[in-house]
Structure formats: structure tokens, C-alpha cells
Design an enzyme around this catalytic site. Sequence first.
Site, mmCIF file in Angstrom:
data_model
loop_
_atom_site.group_PDB
_atom_site.id
_atom_site.type_symbol
_atom_site.label_atom_id
_atom_site.label_comp_id
_atom_site.label_asym_id
_atom_site.label_seq_id
_atom_site.Cartn_x
_atom_site.Cartn_y
_atom_site.Cartn_z
ATOM 1 N N HIS A 17 0.841 -1.203 0.000
ATOM 2 C CA HIS A 17 0.000 0.000 0.000
ATOM 3 C C HIS A 17 0.878 1.257 0.000
ATOM 4 O O HIS A 17 0.626 2.208 -0.739
ATOM 5 C CB HIS A 17 -0.909 0.036 1.232
ATOM 6 C CG HIS A 17 -1.874 -1.085 1.316
ATOM 7 N ND1 HIS A 17 -2.035 -1.830 2.466
ATOM 8 C CD2 HIS A 17 -2.732 -1.602 0.403
ATOM 9 C CE1 HIS A 17 -2.961 -2.748 2.257
ATOM 10 N NE2 HIS A 17 -3.395 -2.644 1.012
ATOM 11 N N LYS A 41 -17.710 -6.708 7.485
ATOM 12 C CA LYS A 41 -16.370 -7.274 7.350
ATOM 13 C C LYS A 41 -15.657 -7.264 8.697
ATOM 14 O O LYS A 41 -15.574 -6.227 9.355
ATOM 15 C CB LYS A 41 -15.594 -6.443 6.317
ATOM 16 C CG LYS A 41 -14.317 -7.071 5.839
ATOM 17 C CD LYS A 41 -13.758 -6.266 4.668
ATOM 18 C CE LYS A 41 -12.549 -6.968 4.087
ATOM 19 N NZ LYS A 41 -12.000 -6.251 2.943
ATOM 20 N N ARG A 90 -1.995 -6.740 -7.818
ATOM 21 C CA ARG A 90 -0.954 -7.746 -7.553
ATOM 22 C C ARG A 90 -1.037 -8.924 -8.515
ATOM 23 O O ARG A 90 -0.031 -9.522 -8.846
ATOM 24 C CB ARG A 90 -1.073 -8.280 -6.117
ATOM 25 C CG ARG A 90 -0.717 -7.261 -5.064
ATOM 26 C CD ARG A 90 -0.816 -7.821 -3.647
ATOM 27 N NE ARG A 90 -2.148 -8.305 -3.377
ATOM 28 C CZ ARG A 90 -2.451 -9.518 -2.904
ATOM 29 N NH1 ARG A 90 -1.510 -10.366 -2.614
ATOM 30 N NH2 ARG A 90 -3.699 -9.860 -2.692
ATOM 31 N N SER A 127 -2.697 -7.711 3.148
ATOM 32 C CA SER A 127 -3.202 -7.490 4.506
ATOM 33 C C SER A 127 -3.710 -8.789 5.112
ATOM 34 O O SER A 127 -3.560 -9.028 6.311
ATOM 35 C CB SER A 127 -4.325 -6.446 4.495
ATOM 36 O OG SER A 127 -3.817 -5.186 4.171
#
Length: 151
Positions: A17, A41, A90, A127
Amino acid sequence: MLKAIFPGTFDPFTIGHYSVVKRALTFMDEVIIGIGVNDGKRTWFPTEKRVQMIRDLFKDEPRISVEAYTGLTVDFASERGAGFIIRGIRTVRDFEYEETIADINRKLSGIETILLFTEPELTSVSSTIVRELLQYGKDVTPFLPEGMKIE
């Protein structure tokens, strides 16, 4: 003035990030790191903690601000006067997902999405993996920006 939103959950904010933000600053005048709040979440860190950790990290960079938001990212971007959304990619799977969202966002608001491909040495950092390592008490400092404190 070119202004962009860099949205995400950032639970936690990783070196990947950080790389995207620093690279975005090479062509944007301002970057707002938007921490999307999704009550459905489960996160490791509370929203306020994530906001503060990222603010502390960029305390000496006046072109970066950090805010939490709810709702659609395009609405947040419009409210902040941002003409762009920055996203990091990614994998091919990331690209396919982000392409679909970018098309919808452009149709909804006219806001363009800029995709920045992750630096090769950072493609494995996520993450999700960092949270899993935290869960098992592992040292995650190699995956965090220098100076970021996880408490």
C-alpha cells in the site's frame, strides 16, 4: 490540481500500500487514503486505529490525508473533489476485478481509475497474510512500511 482517492480496508496498511501511495504522489498533487468502513467485514484493527496508524506514517507529507468513509467509493471521491481512484494490482485476478469496478465507477460518475501494478518483490504481501501472521504472534515488521507501529 490532480486529486485521487486510494481506497481500501488497510487492515493493516502494508509496504505494498505504501509503495502505491508513494508512486501515486509522483503524478498526483493530492492523495486521500480512504478507509472504507464495512460493518459486515471483520477487521483486526478498529477503524479509528487504522486511520491513526496511517496518519502517523504520513504525518510529514502534507499532500496525503486519511479519512474513513461509508458507502460507495465513487460517492466519497465526488464529495472530496477527486477525479481519480488509485488501485494497486498484484495479480491477474485483481486486474479482472478492478477492471469491472473501474468501468462501473466511470459510468456512474465519470471518475477514472488508475491501476498501478505492484512492484514484483511485493506481490506476495497482502493485509490478509499479515493479519494471519499477527493472529499467530509472528513478527510482521518486514511487511509494514518503515516506522509503522502495530500495537
